[in-house]
Design a protein around this motif. Sequence first.
Motif, PDB file in Angstrom:
ATOM      1  N   VAL A  15      59.639  59.857   8.195  1.00  0.00           N
ATOM      2  CA  VAL A  15      58.532  59.424   7.350  1.00  0.00           C
ATOM      3  C   VAL A  15      57.606  58.601   8.236  1.00  0.00           C
ATOM      4  N   LEU A  16      56.432  59.152   8.492  1.00  0.00           N
ATOM      5  CA  LEU A  16      55.438  58.502   9.342  1.00  0.00           C
ATOM      6  C   LEU A  16      54.378  57.897   8.428  1.00  0.00           C
ATOM      7  N   GLY A  54      47.002  52.592  -6.567  1.00  0.00           N
ATOM      8  CA  GLY A  54      48.450  52.767  -6.561  1.00  0.00           C
ATOM      9  C   GLY A  54      48.917  54.131  -7.019  1.00  0.00           C
ATOM     10  N   ASP A  55      47.984  55.009  -7.397  1.00  0.00           N
ATOM     11  CA  ASP A  55      48.362  56.358  -7.818  1.00  0.00           C
ATOM     12  C   ASP A  55      48.687  57.200  -6.586  1.00  0.00           C
ATOM     13  N   ALA A  56      49.754  57.976  -6.679  1.00  0.00           N
ATOM     14  CA  ALA A  56      50.202  58.770  -5.535  1.00  0.00           C
ATOM     15  C   ALA A  56      50.000  60.259  -5.791  1.00  0.00           C
ATOM     16  N   ALA A  90      56.379  57.733  -1.830  1.00  0.00           N
ATOM     17  CA  ALA A  90      55.231  57.054  -2.446  1.00  0.00           C
ATOM     18  C   ALA A  90      55.598  55.641  -2.881  1.00  0.00           C
ATOM     19  N   GLU A  91      56.814  55.462  -3.347  1.00  0.00           N
ATOM     20  CA  GLU A  91      57.255  54.137  -3.788  1.00  0.00           C
ATOM     21  C   GLU A  91      57.352  53.147  -2.630  1.00  0.00           C
ATOM     22  N   LEU A  92      57.486  53.654  -1.413  1.00  0.00           N
ATOM     23  CA  LEU A  92      57.555  52.796  -0.230  1.00  0.00           C
ATOM     24  C   LEU A  92      56.172  52.386   0.273  1.00  0.00           C
ATOM     25  N   LEU A  93      55.158  53.141  -0.130  1.00  0.00           N
ATOM     26  CA  LEU A  93      53.811  52.928   0.396  1.00  0.00           C
ATOM     27  C   LEU A  93      53.067  51.821  -0.336  1.00  0.00           C
TER      28      LEU A  93
END
Length: 149
Positions: A15-16, A54-56, A90-93
Amino acid sequence: MHGREPLMGPAELLVLTFPEATISTEAATALVRLRDAAGVRVIDSLAVVRDAEGDATYAELADFDHLRGVEGLDAEELPLIGPEDAQEVAELLEPGSAALIVLIEHLWAEEAAAALRAVGGRIASGVRIPPENIEEAVRAAEARVAAGE
């Protein structure tokens, strides 16, 4: 590609992350070069973008308008990275950032992995070590050598 033999070398999911809500042309070009490298095979990749609210969203790199000019970006991949993976990333971003999920096979280890399986063995684990940790360890080792230890 879909008729290929089962994976033989160890595989790794990377994951980059990127500090802006886009995948740069340079990053996309680097992925194309990775596909052309002899030591690894890109099995699948997927971009995840989290906007300022915050929308992915997630998509193949070839689906991004600003990346359409990157030659080789539309190479066929196996669809192994799915919506669940994209949601987890997405939750990590942070809002306003992006990530590129890349599944690679380490072709350089294919022969060793096959030999290991032939005798009932398997690759049980792998650890990703950040480059800065390696650099720190090298500096420490060099200092010990210089000190005569």
